[in-house]
Design a protein around this motif. Structure first.
Motif, mmCIF file in Angstrom:
data_model
loop_
_atom_site.group_PDB
_atom_site.id
_atom_site.type_symbol
_atom_site.label_atom_id
_atom_site.label_comp_id
_atom_site.label_asym_id
_atom_site.label_seq_id
_atom_site.Cartn_x
_atom_site.Cartn_y
_atom_site.Cartn_z
ATOM 1 N N PRO A 9 -11.022 4.225 4.771
ATOM 2 C CA PRO A 9 -9.911 3.984 5.690
ATOM 3 C C PRO A 9 -9.996 2.595 6.311
ATOM 4 N N SER A 10 -8.823 1.966 6.491
ATOM 5 C CA SER A 10 -8.779 0.690 7.177
ATOM 6 C C SER A 10 -9.076 0.905 8.649
ATOM 7 N N ILE A 161 -2.977 -0.942 8.249
ATOM 8 C CA ILE A 161 -2.160 -1.532 9.302
ATOM 9 C C ILE A 161 -1.396 -2.748 8.788
ATOM 10 N N THR A 162 -2.077 -3.633 8.102
ATOM 11 C CA THR A 162 -1.451 -4.822 7.522
ATOM 12 C C THR A 162 -1.507 -4.699 6.008
ATOM 13 N N LYS A 163 -0.346 -4.581 5.386
ATOM 14 C CA LYS A 163 -0.302 -4.377 3.942
ATOM 15 C C LYS A 163 -0.400 -5.717 3.215
ATOM 16 N N PRO A 164 -1.419 -5.892 2.385
ATOM 17 C CA PRO A 164 -1.556 -7.151 1.650
ATOM 18 C C PRO A 164 -0.620 -7.202 0.448
ATOM 19 N N GLN A 165 -0.382 -8.396 -0.049
ATOM 20 C CA GLN A 165 0.365 -8.560 -1.286
ATOM 21 C C GLN A 165 -0.548 -8.215 -2.465
ATOM 22 N N ALA A 180 -4.994 2.005 -15.412
ATOM 23 C CA ALA A 180 -4.621 2.979 -14.380
ATOM 24 C C ALA A 180 -5.478 2.805 -13.136
ATOM 25 N N ASP A 181 -6.769 2.562 -13.320
ATOM 26 C CA ASP A 181 -7.675 2.359 -12.191
ATOM 27 C C ASP A 181 -7.265 1.128 -11.385
ATOM 28 N N GLU A 182 -6.869 0.064 -12.074
ATOM 29 C CA GLU A 182 -6.465 -1.162 -11.379
ATOM 30 C C GLU A 182 -5.169 -0.947 -10.599
ATOM 31 N N TYR A 183 -4.205 -0.244 -11.211
ATOM 32 C CA TYR A 183 -2.960 0.075 -10.505
ATOM 33 C C TYR A 183 -3.247 0.933 -9.270
ATOM 34 N N TRP A 184 -4.124 1.916 -9.438
ATOM 35 C CA TRP A 184 -4.414 2.842 -8.335
ATOM 36 C C TRP A 184 -5.078 2.118 -7.167
ATOM 37 N N ARG A 189 -4.571 -0.284 -1.616
ATOM 38 C CA ARG A 189 -4.681 -1.408 -0.685
ATOM 39 C C ARG A 189 -3.521 -1.418 0.310
ATOM 40 N N ARG A 190 -2.419 -0.741 -0.056
ATOM 41 C CA ARG A 190 -1.244 -0.704 0.815
ATOM 42 C C ARG A 190 -0.931 0.699 1.333
ATOM 43 N N ASN A 191 -1.544 1.704 0.742
ATOM 44 C CA ASN A 191 -1.221 3.087 1.098
ATOM 45 C C ASN A 191 -2.493 3.925 1.120
ATOM 46 N N ASP A 192 -2.801 4.492 2.276
ATOM 47 C CA ASP A 192 -4.001 5.318 2.402
ATOM 48 C C ASP A 192 -3.765 6.333 3.515
ATOM 49 N N SER A 193 -3.568 7.584 3.143
ATOM 50 C CA SER A 193 -3.322 8.639 4.129
ATOM 51 C C SER A 193 -3.717 9.973 3.522
ATOM 52 N N ILE A 194 -3.657 11.015 4.339
ATOM 53 C CA ILE A 194 -3.941 12.358 3.839
ATOM 54 C C ILE A 194 -2.936 12.756 2.762
ATOM 55 N N ILE A 195 -1.706 12.260 2.851
ATOM 56 C CA ILE A 195 -0.692 12.568 1.843
ATOM 57 C C ILE A 195 -1.083 11.955 0.504
ATOM 58 N N VAL A 196 -1.564 10.723 0.529
ATOM 59 C CA VAL A 196 -2.009 10.069 -0.704
ATOM 60 C C VAL A 196 -3.189 10.827 -1.298
#
Length: 313
Positions: A9-10, A161-165, A180-184, A189-196
């Motif tokens: 987690p960030s 909190i801050t989504k990188p490019q 697939a691992d690289e895409y994931w 890097r931009r999405n991390d939550s219990i839903i993910v």
């Protein structure tokens, strides 16, 4: 394709003195710990039997909420108030934590064992603020609401909190699991939550240039997946024994409408006891042989024109 575990987690300001953090809960998911479930289950024999008030045409929403409510890991996450330490108040794509808080309150009402029913109108109002089509009392698609709700709760609980490019990814002929691992990892890097953690997967898409014939592979995230419900049909069959003194016997086989003839033979074999390798199938119409059916033919094959009077012989 197996996906790598979520990134750590960030940094997020958590009120650790008041609410538990999610690290213990994440560990319980990975280790399949049942401690939380047993704690909840011991509260009351009526827990889990609370309904949702259904005014006007809100059954589509209630169905989606009950599905999420009965997802054990998600339910326990909200019942134990882990979401309160992960509310993202600054995410411009979220609602400053309002949807996540309301969803958490609703889950607690559903599993408190205190109520025969509870009301989800406030949650629907929040959904209507994000998507105008939910304004009013019209009927909508349950999966559409489910997708929107998962996305909204995710954004309210996004630990980033801050989504990188994230730079574009080229497959360059590499193995699928590497790409697939690289895409994931780029997605995390931009999405991390219990839903993910619980719901997000990846679609593999392949495109081919009609001129140079170059193929490219991409992987796109999804939280819900549409699958067709199999259509069942009744197939009338007549089993005729060529070398035995047995009368023809009629059987009705209920199976998938687009099933294979080999599947039909297996079902028929279970009923009549005749091995499938001893069967030859023909389609009969008006007492005439219309087609010889091969094992890899389908009942709904475009090469056949079926009607209700057809019989498989």
């Amino acid at each position: 394709i197996p996906l790598p575990p979520p990134l750590p987690p960030s940094s997020l300001d958590r009120q650790t003195e008041k609410y538990p953090t999610s690290s213990a809960f994440t560990s319980s998911i990975q280790q399949k710990d049942t401690t939380l479930t047993s704690t909840v289950s011991s509260l009351s024999s009526t827990i889990g039997f609370t309904g949702i008030y259904n005014p006007a045409n809100s059954c589509f929403m209630n169905a989606a909420i009950q599905c999420l409510s009965n997802t054990r890991e998600l339910r326990d996450y909200f019942l134990q108030s882990y979401h309160l330490s992960e509310l993202n108040r600054t995410n411009p794509l979220g609602m400053k934590g309002a949807i996540a808080e309301e969803f958490g309150d609703l889950i607690k009402n559903l599993w408190s064992g205190k109520y025969n029913w509870t009301n989800a109108q406030k949650l629907r109002n929040y959904a209507a603020k994000r998507h105008q089509e939910f304004v009013g009392n019209g009927q909508h698609d349950a999966q559409e609401l489910l997708t929107i709700l998962l996305d909204a709760v995710h954004e309210d609980l996004n630990r980033v909190i801050t989504k990188p490019q994230v730079p574009p990814i080229e497959d360059q002929g590499r193995p699928d699991h590497v790409v697939a691992d690289e895409y994931w990892r780029g997605y995390l890097r931009r999405n991390d939550s219990i839903i993910v953690q619980l719901f997000t997967g990846q679609f593999k898409s392949k495109t081919k240039c009609p001129q140079c014939h170059k193929e490219s592979v991409t992987f796109d995230p999804f939280t819900t997946l549409s699958v067709p419900l199999p259509k069942r049909t009744a197939v009338d069959t007549i089993v005729t024994y060529r070398n035995e003194q047995k009368p023809p016997i009629k059987y009705r086989i209920v199976m998938s409408a687009d099933g294979l003839i080999s599947e039909l033979k297996r079902n028929l074999s279970n009923k009549c006891g005749l091995p499938t390798n001893k069967m030859i199938a023909y389609r009969i119409r008006n007492n005439r042989v219309v087609d010889h059916l091969k094992d890899d033919d389908r009942l709904t094959s475009t090469g056949y024109s079926w009607n209700n009077n057809d019989i498989i012989y």
